[in-house]
Design an enzyme around this catalytic site. Structure first.
Site: not given
Ligand SMILES: *Cc1c(COP(=O)(O)O)cnc(C)c1O
Length: 848
Positions: A574-575, A685, A381, A580, A689
């Site tokens: 995101k985190r 991911t 990952h 990022k 979404k």
């Molecule tokens: C989808 C999701 C992530 C992943 O987000 P990325 O932008 O791909 O890092 C992290 N936290 C939550 C709560 C999510 O639903």
């Protein structure tokens, strides 16, 4: 709510005119209402006077659980009898979020439950909000595991998830004047209605001790301490199928007999309970701080606990089914069992399987190795060096002496293989082998152990898989060219469109004249031919506006900031991590703010009004990430209260980002930012979404962005920034002093340094962007390099948004092009190309 309701709720709370009866499988709202009532009365967890939304939630969840248990038990029995090959997904993280909406949606009984709750004086939408998120994960990796379970269940695959039952999942984020504060999240504070304890499923897990050599030369791990792993199962229902699989979460317990009654009666209360306290530590929290030696040891214990309990369970099940009509041999284990390691966290499954096969089942090394290597596969990952796990050999020898013997033997045989077959790789041996014996380090490289052992190694987006085979694992590719695969990540269309965005879902179903897209997401391409249709565009715009208003109301409730639903909703959640590049986002916002302030009112009135929302948790010990959180909040406080510009720009930090917050934000977003330094985000991911929900993406050519742009068309994607293959040279140039910053970048940083956003000392954060090299300096993440092209792309966004017809078309094309990113597609590929398992639907008695 709940007392003295006209529709039958007595002052004793529970609906009086509705009998309390167990009708577990009825689809009649009245009978469902009595079943909910039954649980309120006979599975009581609260005193009887109240039936408020919270009590209604638990009673409703238990009623839904009755149905799940029925399907679940039948699925279990079916798998037992059919005895197909099964997949076991091992993950230290699951980010499940809430389960009620998903359960009634997958069972296709949401309308009946909504009606039933109305009869009891409640609203389903309000009741579902009572559920706490199960946040047994950190971010994308954990959410991926949860999306995968949903797809495995929906595709009728015989599969299990294994994880740990952390008492406190990821912390809850509060925003204070100092920035982020962490408080414990407590999803088990009351109880979880979804988990069922299996008192008959308990396995001993050993720690420490030593290796005993028997007269026949066989070896056995003895002594040390034993902690019991107790199974808690969570049902995972598929969408419109009977198939209901299990997420088995292990809880750590001491043996009852470990309690030292003598010590206790002697007044030594603390020491009499020591083993209980040590057991409780194991599943106390996700990611205990690992700055101390104790913290590191605890994390290693957690990983081993998951691996050992899960493999004992898998072997137990194999043996149980082994004595069928045609008894199975151990060599057939890989034709019944596929184990998938979600990143390196469960790597200890490898030596643990070897140990169980050799020391407990009596197999020889070669036989055990053959079984292990044919059963286990590994998903990588990340290529970030700091995230590639390395465990101290001395800690491992202490905690897991037998496993270290096995790892040492695997390493020795691998090095011999290179010596004997690939002398050309001789100078690479040190980076390829498993034990790094450099006395300064003396560590075990978990990724190397995974690559050497697994039959298949996969990356999670095409670009990431290419980087794995051309860089990180390139030397192994020359030994095992067919071992490496790509499996581009995906998301479940149930949670991430059908249930979180019912408005848009209904429009899609109406225009496609079918709701089959929910399980066949490729059908969304058929929206393309309507992308210019004015009626669809009008409906599309109305759904987006409804979602934006709902989001605006939520933002107002939790932050007090009013945002304008007519502005462009621009979201990055995101985190928080430097790679990022939330820092790029906020520097861009600061630059926009400064320019707006410099404009005349006439000029300003031409600007595209924008609301920038940023959310995410920073790991508690990650100082720069926490500074970024603080900066976003400080900038927001100034901008949002500046009457000159706050009709054109608002900046909101959305606190405590989690799955439920994501479900609220994503349907209401119009632009989302996926702006990592190219080559650093394995897949992402949330980009999928957002795109699925008709949100346009501004992003770099990183991770799955590359494939998203390919699918939805380059005209519908706001691209900027360096590409992955340019990055190494740009870093080199920078080291050589060749970087010339753009004046706009200098202006934005200078504005912060001038104190425009308060007196907090941002210099340590800004200094990370200065200089040419050095720890915490030299702009490793290339924020400065990408800043000008980022601002140019943002200017294109502003222009595009002014033409709403065009924007809506792009939005429709974005949804239409997202079919590939269903986790159903991803899981079908894993099933066929890695696990070699097939769907195993239960056709004995068609329920749905
Ligand atoms: C989808 C999701 C992530 C992943 O987000 P990325 O932008 O791909 O890092 C992290 N936290 C939550 C709560 C999510 O639903």
């Amino acid at each position: 709510m709940g007392t003295e309701k006209a529709n039958g709720v007595s002052k004793h709370g529970i609906a009086s005119k509705i009998p309390a009866e167990a009708h577990p499988l009825s689809e009649e709202p009245t009978e469902i209402a009595s079943n909910i009532n039954y649980h309120a009365q006979f599975s009581p967890h609260f005193s009887p006077l109240k039936f408020e939304p919270e009590q209604a939630f638990y009673a409703t969840a238990e009623s839904v659980r009755d149905r799940l248990i029925q399907q679940w038990n039948e699925t279990y029995l079916h798998f037992h009898e059919a005895n197909p090959k099964q997949t076991y997904y091992l993950s230290m993280e699951y980010l499940q979020g809430r389960a009620l909406t998903n359960a009634v949606g997958n069972l296709n009984i949401q309308d009946a439950y909504a009606d039933a709750l109305n009869k009891l004086g409640h609203q389903l939408e309000e009741v579902v909000e009572q559920e706490k998120d199960a946040a047994l994960g950190n971010g994308g990796l954990g959410r991926l595991a949860s999306c995968f379970l949903d797809s495995m269940a929906t595709l009728n695959l015989p599969a299990w998830g294994y994880g740990l039952r952390y008492r406190h999942g990821l912390f809850k984020q509060l925003i204070t004047k100092e920035g982020q504060a962490e408080v414990p999240e407590d999803w088990l504070e009351k109880f979880s209605p979804w988990e069922i304890v299996r008192h008959d499923v308990v396995f001993p897990v050993r720690f420490f001790g030593q290796v005993q050599v028997n007269p026949d030369g066989s070896r056995k791990w003895v002594d040390g301490e034993i902690i019991q792993a107790l199974a808690y199962d969570v049902p995972i229902p598929g969408y419109k199928t009977k198939n209901t699989i299990s997420l088995r979460l292990w809880e750590a317990k001491a043996c009852a007999t470990d309690f030292d009654l003598f010590q206790f009666n002697d007044g030594q209360y603390e020491s009499s309970l020591q083993i209980h306290s040590r057991a409780q530590q194991i599943c106390a929290v996700l990611y205990p701080g690992d700055a101390t030696e104790g913290g590191k040891l605890l994390r290693l214990k957690q990983q081993f606990f998951l691996c050992s309990a899960s493999l004992q369970d898998i072997i137990f099940r194999f043996k149980e089914r082994k004595e069928g009509k045609t008894p199975l041999q151990w060599s057939e284990f890989p034709s019944k069992v596929a184990v998938q390691l979600n990143d390196t966290h469960p790597t200890l499954a490898i030596p643990e399987l070897m140990r169980l096969l050799m020391d407990d089942e009596g197999l020889g090394w070669d036989e055990a190795w053959d079984v292990t290597t044919r059963a286990i596969a590994y998903t990588n990952h990340t290529v970030l060096p700091e995230a590639l796990e390395k465990w101290s050999q001395s800690v491992m020898w202490k905690l897991l002496p037998r496993h270290m013997e096995i790892i040492t033997e695997i390493d020795k045989r691998f090095v011999e293989l290179i010596h004997s077959t690939r002398p050309d790789l001789e100078d690479k041996v040190n980076s390829m082998c498993i034990l790094d014996n450099n006395p300064q380090k003396s560590v075990v490289c978990m990724a190397n152990l995974c690559v050497v052992t697994s039959h298949t190694v996969n990356g999670v987006a095409q670009l990431h898989s290419d980087i794995l085979t051309s860089e990180l694992f390139a030397d192994y590719v020359s030994i095992w060219p067919t071992k490496f695969q790509n499996k581009t990540n995906g998301i479940t269309p149930r949670r991430w469109l059908r249930f979180c965005n019912p408005e848009l879902s209904n429009i899609i179903t109406k225009w496609l004249k079918t709701d089959e897209w929910v399980t066949n997401l490729d059908l969304l391409v058929n929206l393309r031919k309507f992308a210019d249709n004015e009626d669809l565009q009008a409906e599309w715009a109305a759904a987006k506006m409804a979602n934006k208003k709902r989001l605006a109301q939520y933002i107002h409730e939790i932050t007090g900031v009013s945002i304008d639903p007519n502005s462009l909703f621009d979201i990055q959640v995101k985190r928080i991590h430097e790679y990022k590049r939330q820092l790029l986002n906020i520097l861009g916002a600061i630059y926009m703010y400064k320019k707006l302030k410099e404009m005349s009112p006439e000029e300003r009135s031409n600007a595209t009004p924008r609301t920038i929302m940023i959310g995410g948790k920073a790991f508690a010990t990650y100082t720069n990430a926490k500074r970024i959180v603080k900066l976003v909040n400080d900038v927001g406080s100034v901008v949002n209260t500046d009457p000159e510009v706050n009709n054109y720009l608002k900046i909101v930090f959305v606190p405590n980002y989690n799955v439920s917050v994501a479900e609220m934000l994503i349907p209401g977003s119009e632009l989302s930012q996926h702006i990592s330094t190219a080559g650093m985000e394995a897949s992402g991911t949330s980009n999928m979404k957002f795109a699925l929900n008709g949100c346009l993406v501004i992003g770099t050519l990183d991770g799955a962005n590359v494939e998203i742009r390919e699918e939805i068309g380059e005209d519908n994607f706001f691209l900027f920034g360096a590409t992955a293959d340019e990055v190494p040279k740009l870093r080199k140039d920078r080291e050589n002093g060749l970087f010339k910053p753009d004046p706009r970048f200098e202006e934005a940083k200078e504005f912060i340094r001038s104190g425009a956003f308060g007196s907090y000392d941002y210099n340590p954060l800004l200094d990370s962007l200065e200089g040419n090299t050095g720890y915490g300096r030299g702009d490793y993440f290339l924020v400065g390099h990408d800043f000008p092209s980022y601002m140019d792309a943002q200017a294109k966004v502003d222009e595009a948004y002014k033409d709403q017809k065009k924007w809506l078309k792009m939005s429709i094309l974005s949804t239409a092009g997202s079919g590939k990113f269903s986790s159903d597609r991803t899981i079908a590929q894993y099933a066929k190309e890695i696990w070699n398992i097939e769907e195993c639907p239960d056709c004995r008695d068609e329920m749905i």
